[in-house]
Design an enzyme around this catalytic site. Sequence first.
Site, PDB file in Angstrom:
ATOM      1  N   ASP A   9      -7.254  -1.196  -1.591  1.00 48.24           N
ATOM      2  CA  ASP A   9      -5.964  -0.695  -1.125  1.00 48.24           C
ATOM      3  C   ASP A   9      -4.851  -1.014  -2.119  1.00 48.24           C
ATOM      4  O   ASP A   9      -5.017  -1.835  -3.023  1.00 48.24           O
ATOM      5  CB  ASP A   9      -5.588  -1.355   0.214  1.00 48.24           C
ATOM      6  CG  ASP A   9      -6.539  -1.002   1.333  1.00 48.24           C
ATOM      7  OD1 ASP A   9      -7.224   0.023   1.230  1.00 48.24           O
ATOM      8  OD2 ASP A   9      -6.576  -1.765   2.326  1.00 48.24           O
ATOM      9  N   TYR A  23     -15.206 -10.234  -0.503  1.00 44.15           N
ATOM     10  CA  TYR A  23     -13.756 -10.281  -0.631  1.00 44.15           C
ATOM     11  C   TYR A  23     -13.281 -11.692  -0.329  1.00 44.15           C
ATOM     12  O   TYR A  23     -13.839 -12.372   0.544  1.00 44.15           O
ATOM     13  CB  TYR A  23     -13.080  -9.320   0.356  1.00 44.15           C
ATOM     14  CG  TYR A  23     -13.099  -7.871  -0.057  1.00 44.15           C
ATOM     15  CD1 TYR A  23     -12.024  -7.311  -0.742  1.00 44.15           C
ATOM     16  CD2 TYR A  23     -14.192  -7.058   0.241  1.00 44.15           C
ATOM     17  CE1 TYR A  23     -12.027  -5.979  -1.111  1.00 44.15           C
ATOM     18  CE2 TYR A  23     -14.210  -5.719  -0.131  1.00 44.15           C
ATOM     19  CZ  TYR A  23     -13.117  -5.187  -0.801  1.00 44.15           C
ATOM     20  OH  TYR A  23     -13.138  -3.855  -1.175  1.00 44.15           O
ATOM     21  N   ARG A  40     -13.390   0.976  -3.020  1.00 39.67           N
ATOM     22  CA  ARG A  40     -12.009   1.383  -3.246  1.00 39.67           C
ATOM     23  C   ARG A  40     -11.056   0.372  -2.613  1.00 39.67           C
ATOM     24  O   ARG A  40     -11.090   0.151  -1.405  1.00 39.67           O
ATOM     25  CB  ARG A  40     -11.760   2.784  -2.673  1.00 39.67           C
ATOM     26  CG  ARG A  40     -12.530   3.879  -3.400  1.00 39.67           C
ATOM     27  CD  ARG A  40     -12.339   5.237  -2.758  1.00 39.67           C
ATOM     28  NE  ARG A  40     -12.967   5.296  -1.439  1.00 39.67           N
ATOM     29  CZ  ARG A  40     -13.043   6.409  -0.699  1.00 39.67           C
ATOM     30  NH1 ARG A  40     -12.496   7.535  -1.151  1.00 39.67           N
ATOM     31  NH2 ARG A  40     -13.639   6.395   0.463  1.00 39.67           N
ATOM     32  N   ARG A  76      -8.528  -6.702   6.045  1.00 35.85           N
ATOM     33  CA  ARG A  76      -7.149  -6.993   6.438  1.00 35.85           C
ATOM     34  C   ARG A  76      -7.001  -7.064   7.955  1.00 35.85           C
ATOM     35  O   ARG A  76      -6.229  -7.872   8.488  1.00 35.85           O
ATOM     36  CB  ARG A  76      -6.214  -5.942   5.848  1.00 35.85           C
ATOM     37  CG  ARG A  76      -6.123  -5.992   4.325  1.00 35.85           C
ATOM     38  CD  ARG A  76      -5.334  -4.825   3.766  1.00 35.85           C
ATOM     39  NE  ARG A  76      -3.964  -4.835   4.288  1.00 35.85           N
ATOM     40  CZ  ARG A  76      -3.110  -3.835   4.088  1.00 35.85           C
ATOM     41  NH1 ARG A  76      -3.480  -2.765   3.388  1.00 35.85           N
ATOM     42  NH2 ARG A  76      -1.881  -3.915   4.578  1.00 35.85           N
TER      43      ARG A  76
END
Length: 269
Positions: free
Chosen positions: A52, A110, A50, A197
């Site tokens: 953001d 990522y 999932r 992040r």
Amino acid sequence: MPRMALSLTYDGSAWHGWQKQPDGRTVQDAFEAGLSRFLDQPVATICAGRTDAGVHALSQVVHLDTTAVRREESWVRGLNTLLPKGIAVQWAQPVSETFHARFSALSRTYVYIVRNARVRTPLMHRRAGWIYHSLDDVRMHDAARRLLGEHDFTSFRSAECQAASPVRTMHAIDIVRRGDYLLFTFRANAFLHHMVRNLMGALLYVGQGKKEPGWMDELLVARDRRLAAPTFAPHGLYLAAVEYPVAFGLPDLGAEEALATHTGFDLRT
């Protein structure tokens, strides 16, 4: 019931993340609305990870079960005509009922694209993060290597994280400079909420000289989110690839090829 696996690419700028919400402004809401029209029946999807709000995907993998029969080419071209311009299916193929988009995944990758220049460019707004401070690549490489392996990443998870365990295995972190851009690649078995992040925020602190590389060791031991750096903006973060066992026979561009195909940044050269 037959199961299908699909890979999605999407621009996350306009959406409130992947997961369905009451306001309906999520990638999953839009994708399932298009799917229901395409299949002429209600449908629910499961994703690999999932994302953001504001986070993009080069290869988000989903699966769904349906009794509807469609040609394989229609799953791509036909379905894409019913989706918003910022969302597109890249491939689709039937899989066995043992396949699960989330639980069958071996790793996720990522990529963070960060523009490191004195002046921002509006042409990369929401496509790349931006930081004008000078960054020391050597210091960030030193800090990144301390995160490799299996660790408790509590210091890098959000307060809203619902994962049962904070332990994750970081397989690789690569940092490559391309002119004014830095590309950070993170590959792990799985990630916690806001983990990438938060890692970025810490690495940039080290790169700016605000903290020493050894600070990463301290944060891992402390297991306290309050001691780490602020969460970095979602702009420039891409879910680049999801790895599955070869037995499922799924197409696999790999993170580097997917990045080059969809963004023009080529890490293979």
